[in-house]
Motif scaffolding. Structure first.
Motif, short mmCIF file in Angstrom:
data_model
loop_
_atom_site.label_atom_id
_atom_site.label_comp_id
_atom_site.label_asym_id
_atom_site.label_seq_id
_atom_site.Cartn_x
_atom_site.Cartn_y
_atom_site.Cartn_z
N ASN A 177 0.82 -1.20 0.00
CA ASN A 177 0.00 0.00 0.00
C ASN A 177 0.86 1.25 0.00
N LEU A 178 0.42 2.26 -0.74
CA LEU A 178 1.03 3.58 -0.70
C LEU A 178 0.09 4.48 0.10
N ASN A 179 0.55 4.98 1.23
CA ASN A 179 -0.31 5.81 2.07
C ASN A 179 0.52 6.73 2.93
N ALA A 180 -0.13 7.55 3.73
CA ALA A 180 0.58 8.53 4.54
C ALA A 180 1.55 7.87 5.50
N LEU A 181 1.15 6.76 6.11
CA LEU A 181 2.01 6.08 7.07
C LEU A 181 3.23 5.47 6.38
N THR A 182 3.02 4.76 5.28
CA THR A 182 4.16 4.11 4.62
C THR A 182 5.07 5.12 3.94
N SER A 183 4.58 6.31 3.62
CA SER A 183 5.44 7.32 3.01
C SER A 183 6.52 7.78 3.98
N ILE A 184 6.23 7.70 5.26
CA ILE A 184 7.20 8.11 6.27
C ILE A 184 7.98 6.92 6.80
N LEU A 185 7.33 5.81 7.07
CA LEU A 185 7.96 4.68 7.75
C LEU A 185 8.23 3.48 6.84
N GLY A 186 7.90 3.57 5.55
CA GLY A 186 8.14 2.45 4.66
C GLY A 186 7.03 1.41 4.73
N SER A 187 7.03 0.49 3.78
CA SER A 187 5.96 -0.49 3.68
C SER A 187 6.42 -1.88 4.08
N ASN A 188 5.44 -2.78 4.24
CA ASN A 188 5.67 -4.21 4.44
C ASN A 188 6.29 -4.58 5.78
N TYR A 189 6.16 -3.73 6.79
CA TYR A 189 6.71 -4.06 8.11
C TYR A 189 6.07 -5.33 8.67
N TYR A 190 4.78 -5.53 8.43
CA TYR A 190 4.10 -6.70 9.00
C TYR A 190 4.47 -8.00 8.30
N ASN A 191 5.25 -7.93 7.24
CA ASN A 191 5.75 -9.13 6.59
C ASN A 191 7.15 -9.53 7.06
N THR A 192 7.79 -8.70 7.88
CA THR A 192 9.18 -8.94 8.24
C THR A 192 9.32 -10.00 9.32
N SER A 193 10.55 -10.53 9.42
CA SER A 193 10.93 -11.48 10.48
C SER A 193 12.20 -10.98 11.15
N LEU A 194 12.38 -11.34 12.40
CA LEU A 194 13.58 -10.96 13.13
C LEU A 194 14.78 -11.71 12.55
N VAL A 195 15.87 -10.97 12.26
CA VAL A 195 17.06 -11.58 11.68
C VAL A 195 18.28 -11.20 12.51
N ASP A 196 19.38 -11.92 12.29
CA ASP A 196 20.64 -11.61 12.96
C ASP A 196 21.21 -10.32 12.39
N GLY A 197 22.14 -9.73 13.14
CA GLY A 197 22.82 -8.54 12.65
C GLY A 197 22.48 -7.29 13.42
N GLY A 198 21.60 -7.37 14.41
CA GLY A 198 21.28 -6.21 15.23
C GLY A 198 22.38 -5.95 16.24
N GLY A 199 22.05 -5.39 17.35
CA GLY A 199 23.02 -5.09 18.39
C GLY A 199 22.32 -4.81 19.69
N PRO A 200 23.06 -4.31 20.69
CA PRO A 200 22.44 -4.05 21.99
C PRO A 200 21.37 -2.97 21.95
N ASP A 201 21.44 -2.08 20.95
CA ASP A 201 20.50 -0.96 20.88
C ASP A 201 19.40 -1.13 19.83
N GLU A 202 19.53 -2.15 18.97
CA GLU A 202 18.52 -2.29 17.92
C GLU A 202 18.40 -3.74 17.47
N ASP A 203 17.19 -4.08 17.04
CA ASP A 203 16.90 -5.36 16.39
C ASP A 203 16.66 -5.10 14.91
N LEU A 204 16.96 -6.10 14.09
CA LEU A 204 16.70 -6.00 12.66
C LEU A 204 15.52 -6.87 12.28
N TRP A 205 14.53 -6.27 11.63
CA TRP A 205 13.37 -6.98 11.11
C TRP A 205 13.39 -6.82 9.60
#
Length: 313
Positions: A177-205
């Motif tokens: 979807n193209l919308n106001a929310l995804t224009s700022i934060l990007g799309s497809n967040y609900y399709n992501t999975s947690l992956v390696d490569g983060g750190g103590p301050d952040e996780d990667l999805w």
């Protein structure tokens, strides 16, 4: 390497400005060279987000905040576009200030078209989208303009089925979807999975997907290629009192295997949200029109000079 245009190019399933009608932009069209970065995008398809009662496995993101977004891009004509994008993000980022209020269905943004530094034809303009109003309303605020405030209905946006005929709404992270929310934060967040490569301050999805797509080449021919897209969210490990987490960075890439000799061939778009980040409610005055605000229609809006050479609208 090829110079990139003065605005961040709008990727497909990606971005649009609050101020222009939503439409799908062909990310795979040949790009004519011009000069340095630009275009993000907002508006529609409302599916409510309920904090604390999510039907998804990803952490709930903080969706009420102020931040100075830093953005950059790079293209795969000569290899890995993320290399120049990372450099640009540090040295000459495109900057857009954003007041983001998902609970109130509203946002305000400077430089909504993501012009590179020095190219914004209206550097003092703040565009406000009030999606909960009836009808959904846009405010254009520029204290240096002859008329410092304009108000008009927001243009319609995409419907869930992809047609551009539905009223503007704030939107969510729905697929594609193209919308106001995804224009700022990007799309497809609900399709992501947690992956390696983060750190103590952040996780990667992350979510990666591939589809066969027709790709127009600069010589005028069209070929079928498998296009791989990657959506990566850098989510803070800090949990706020409401149970949400701030988004620190979003990276969107697409790999097009046009140059088999290159080990990596991808376009790359980066957005960071940590500069001056402040979560929580904002001053109500942020969403109010100035005195003597002028009403107009979309056809009345004066257009800035077109200084973009070959950039996507």
């Amino acid at each position: 390497t090829r110079p990139s245009p003065p605005r961040l190019q709008a990727p497909s399933r990606g971005y649009r400005s609050i101020r222009t009608p939503a439409r799908r932009v062909r990310a795979l069209q040949p790009r004519r060279p011009s000069v340095a970065v630009g275009s993000m995008l907002p508006s529609f398809s409302l599916v409510a987000l309920v904090a604390g009662a999510s039907a998804h496995s990803q952490p709930d993101l903080t969706l009420q905040f102020y931040a100075e977004i830093h953005a950059s891009n790079g293209y795969g004509h000569d290899g890995d576009g993320c290399v120049p994008a990372e450099q640009q993000l540090v040295e000459t980022p495109t900057i857009s200030k954003v007041w983001f209020d998902q609970p109130g269905q509203r946002l305000a943004q400077t430089n909504p078209d993501l012009w590179a530094p020095g190219y914004d034809p209206q550097p003092n303009l703040t565009v406000v989208g009030l999606f909960a109003d009836d009808p959904p309303t846009e405010l254009d605020l520029d204290p240096t303009a002859p008329d410092a405030c304009y108000t008009e209905p927001l243009p319609p946006g995409f419907c869930p089925n992809g047609t551009a005929a539905c009223p503007a709404s704030f939107g969510d992270f729905g697929f594609g979807n193209l919308n106001a929310l995804t224009s700022i934060l990007g799309s497809n967040y609900y399709n992501t999975s947690l992956v390696d490569g983060g750190g103590p301050d952040e996780d990667l999805w992350r979510w990666v997907w591939t589809e066969e797509q027709l790709v127009p080449l600069e010589n005028g021919t069209v070929v079928e290629k498998n296009i791989t897209r990657n959506y990566t969210y850098h989510v803070s490990t800090e949990v706020r009192p409401d149970g949400t987490r701030p988004l620190k960075k979003f990276v969107w890439t697409q790999s097009i295997p046009l140059e088999p000799a290159l080990p990596v061939h991808r376009d790359c778009f980066m957005f960071t949200y940590t500069t001056d980040y402040a979560p929580g409610p904002m001053d109500p005055a942020r969403w109010e029109p100035l005195p003597d605000c002028v009403n107009r229609t979309a056809t009345d809006r004066p257009r800035a000079p077109n200084v973009v050479q070959g950039a996507a609208p």
